[in-house]
Write an enzyme that holds these catalytic residues in place. Structure first.
Site, short mmCIF file in Angstrom:
data_model
loop_
_atom_site.label_atom_id
_atom_site.label_comp_id
_atom_site.label_asym_id
_atom_site.label_seq_id
_atom_site.Cartn_x
_atom_site.Cartn_y
_atom_site.Cartn_z
N ASP A 1 0.99 -1.25 0.14
CA ASP A 1 0.10 -0.02 -0.19
C ASP A 1 0.98 1.25 0.12
OD1 ASP A 1 -1.90 -1.92 0.13
OD2 ASP A 1 -2.95 -0.48 1.81
N CYS B 1 -8.74 4.96 1.18
CA CYS B 1 -9.10 4.75 2.61
C CYS B 1 -8.46 5.55 3.46
CB CYS B 1 -9.19 2.99 2.91
SG CYS B 1 -9.99 2.10 1.68
N TYR C 1 -7.35 -13.97 4.65
CA TYR C 1 -6.40 -13.38 5.23
C TYR C 1 -6.64 -12.81 6.55
CZ TYR C 1 -8.77 -9.15 3.46
OH TYR C 1 -9.31 -8.21 2.91
N ASN D 1 -18.10 11.79 2.80
CA ASN D 1 -17.58 13.06 2.04
C ASN D 1 -17.51 14.19 3.16
OD1 ASN D 1 -17.51 11.82 -0.51
ND2 ASN D 1 -19.43 12.58 -1.05
N HIS E 1 -17.42 8.97 -0.76
CA HIS E 1 -16.49 8.59 -1.63
C HIS E 1 -15.15 8.31 -0.98
CE1 HIS E 1 -19.19 10.56 -4.31
NE2 HIS E 1 -19.00 9.42 -5.09
N GLU F 1 -4.08 0.40 -2.13
CA GLU F 1 -3.39 -0.54 -2.73
C GLU F 1 -2.73 -0.30 -3.88
OE1 GLU F 1 -7.43 -2.05 -0.74
OE2 GLU F 1 -6.67 -0.29 -2.23
#
Length: 221
Positions: free
Chosen positions: A37, A62, A94, A105, A146, A184
């Protein structure tokens, strides 16, 4: 120089870079997600940073928040709030659970998806995390939105060793607010996770720090 010395140097470089507001690349572990990341201190994110994550990383943007901040803002784990069969069985290959909380937002955004809009949402989350108890979260942010929020485990790396916890632990080590952006890094050709070798090469080209999650875990846990 020994491998342990190299690992310590990488961790120290990552902490120093983060303290300067620079992004760091973190590979979690081959036996976990096996992903790298790109991670930013949330308060330092601007539109150029969002563009880099969108174009060079390609994953979800994120914001990882500490458990204390999430508690202050009454942020749930989203799977616990969804009354739908799809949320009833949430096994992960995982991990035991997902860290996802709300999507938000900032209320001063328009659509919320542009680089400027997401930068405003992310940076304001980072600033608000400095003193979360003084923030009326619902007055400043709206959901859905978002930007995905991630809720870190209470004992951070003592409970869980995902990118959410690694990022918040890195922020703590850099004496920054407990809010960090994770995104990611995907392979632009295959669409799969970018390999550690490719991620390291990207970091070298861009003058960024690459660090193994295992090394952060050993030094920061």
């Amino acid at each position: 120089m020994s491998r342990s010395s190299n690992a310590l140097d990488a961790v120290e470089a990552a902490v120093a870079a983060f303290a300067r507001g620079e992004p760091v690349l973190i590979h979690d572990a081959a036996d976990r997600e096996g992903e790298t990341d790109i991670v930013y201190p949330a308060h330092a994110v601007d539109a150029d940073a969002v563009r880099r994550m969108r174009e060079d990383a390609g994953g979800l943007v994120c914001v990882a928040l500490s458990d204390r901040v999430a508690d202050a803002w009454d942020l749930p784990f989203v799977q616990e709030t969804i009354d739908h069969p799809a949320a009833a069985d949430h096994e992960l290959a995982y991990d035991e659970r997902s860290s996802f909380s709300l999507t938000v937002n900032h209320r001063d955004t328009f659509t919320g998806i542009t680089d400027d809009d997401r930068a405003l949402t992310v940076s304001r989350l980072g600033e608000a995390a400095r003193a979360p108890a003084g923030i009326d979260f619902a007055s400043e942010f709206r959901a859905p939105g978002h930007v995905h929020l991630l809720r870190a485990a209470p004992d951070l790396l003592g409970d869980r060793q995902g990118h959410t916890e690694l990022a918040v632990a890195l922020a703590a080590a850099a004496d920054l607010p407990p809010a960090a952006v994770v995104c990611e890094m995907l392979d632009g050709e295959t669409g799969g996770a970018r390999t550690p070798a490719d991620a390291r090469a990207y970091a070298e080209r861009e003058g960024l720090v690459y660090v193994e999650g295992a090394d952060l875990l050993a030094r920061l846990a």
